[in-house]
Scaffold this active site. Structure first.
Site, PDB file in Angstrom:
ATOM      1  N   SER A  53       0.795  -1.237   0.000  1.00 53.01           N
ATOM      2  CA  SER A  53       0.000   0.000   0.000  1.00 53.01           C
ATOM      3  C   SER A  53       0.823   1.281   0.000  1.00 53.01           C
ATOM      4  O   SER A  53       0.304   2.336  -0.354  1.00 53.01           O
ATOM      5  CB  SER A  53      -0.948   0.007   1.202  1.00 53.01           C
ATOM      6  OG  SER A  53      -0.230   0.169   2.411  1.00 53.01           O
ATOM      7  N   LYS A  67       0.471   4.583   6.681  1.00 57.83           N
ATOM      8  CA  LYS A  67      -0.182   5.421   5.672  1.00 57.83           C
ATOM      9  C   LYS A  67       0.364   6.842   5.743  1.00 57.83           C
ATOM     10  O   LYS A  67       1.132   7.187   6.642  1.00 57.83           O
ATOM     11  CB  LYS A  67      -1.704   5.455   5.886  1.00 57.83           C
ATOM     12  CG  LYS A  67      -2.368   4.078   5.973  1.00 57.83           C
ATOM     13  CD  LYS A  67      -2.324   3.312   4.667  1.00 57.83           C
ATOM     14  CE  LYS A  67      -2.975   1.941   4.826  1.00 57.83           C
ATOM     15  NZ  LYS A  67      -2.870   1.125   3.581  1.00 57.83           N
TER      16      LYS A  67
END
Length: 222
Positions: free
Chosen positions: A83, A125
């Site tokens: 990710s 993230k």
């Protein structure tokens, strides 16, 4: 005994006494030299032992300091998944810290999502927006807007062609942040209601430095 013989005897005694005294002085000097030599012989051994103990003490103190730092100030986390490509890849190791941390746009953070299916596994993230800000996404162009302004994202692997399941525009709630992975085509993040905006209390640290692989050691730039 005549006088000459007596004088000779007295001279002989004086000579003998002088010789004895010289011999005694010589013996004393020899003893002193031997004692000095013993001390000289012992001193290097004592010095070496002292140096060894100093090194051991220094190493022990250093180990304790490192343990305390990585217990209360820093942590090491590993990246799992795609990710955050191309910024971060699986098996990258990061040093993170939450000391005096205040969230900022562009920060790469580690947090624990409130999702049972992930068994409290940490997510890595990037912060896109802070509390009170408005987030919108144009799926046609893959562009992201914060407070109606297009943000420059040189770090992303792919444009943001997927809005996820959120209803837009998203207004970030108080005490929360909006996050996304840099690999927008393969990231479970705030675009999805299952994750949503992230409570700042769930943030366990900002990623400071990548320490592995060794050829990529360095600070993570925004």
């Amino acid at each position: 005994m005549n006088i000459d013989n007596f004088d000779n005897l007295e001279q002989d005694n004086e000579i003998e006494n002088e010789q004895n005294k010289n011999e005694q002085d010589f013996d004393n000097d020899t003893l002193i030299e031997q004692e000095i030599q013993k001390k000289v012989d012992i001193k290097p051994k004592t010095s070496i032992l002292s140096e060894v103990f100093d090194w051991v003490e220094s190493i022990a103190v250093s180990v304790v300091i490192v343990v305390l730092l990585f217990t209360f100030v820093f942590r090491i986390v590993g990246v799992v998944g795609e990710s955050m490509e191309n910024t971060l890849k699986t098996n990258d190791k990061l040093i993170i810290s939450n000391l005096f941390y205040k969230p900022s746009i562009g920060d790469v953070i580690v947090f624990i999502p409130d999702l049972e299916q992930y068994e409290n596994k940490p997510f890595v993230k990037r912060i896109i927006a802070l509390e009170g800000q408005k987030v919108d996404i144009n799926e046609q162009t893959g562009e992201v807007f914060v407070d109606d302004k297009l943000i420059q994202e040189d770090y992303i692997k792919t444009p943001t062609y997927n809005k996820g399941t959120q209803s837009y525009p998203v207004i970030v709630e108080k005490g929360k942040v909006f996050v996304m992975g840099d690999n927008r085509g393969n990231s479970t993040d705030s675009r999805y209601e299952t994750v949503g905006t992230v409570d700042t209390r769930a943030i366990i640290g900002r990623c400071l430095i990548r320490v592995f692989p060794f050829n990529k050691i360095g600070e993570l730039n925004k």
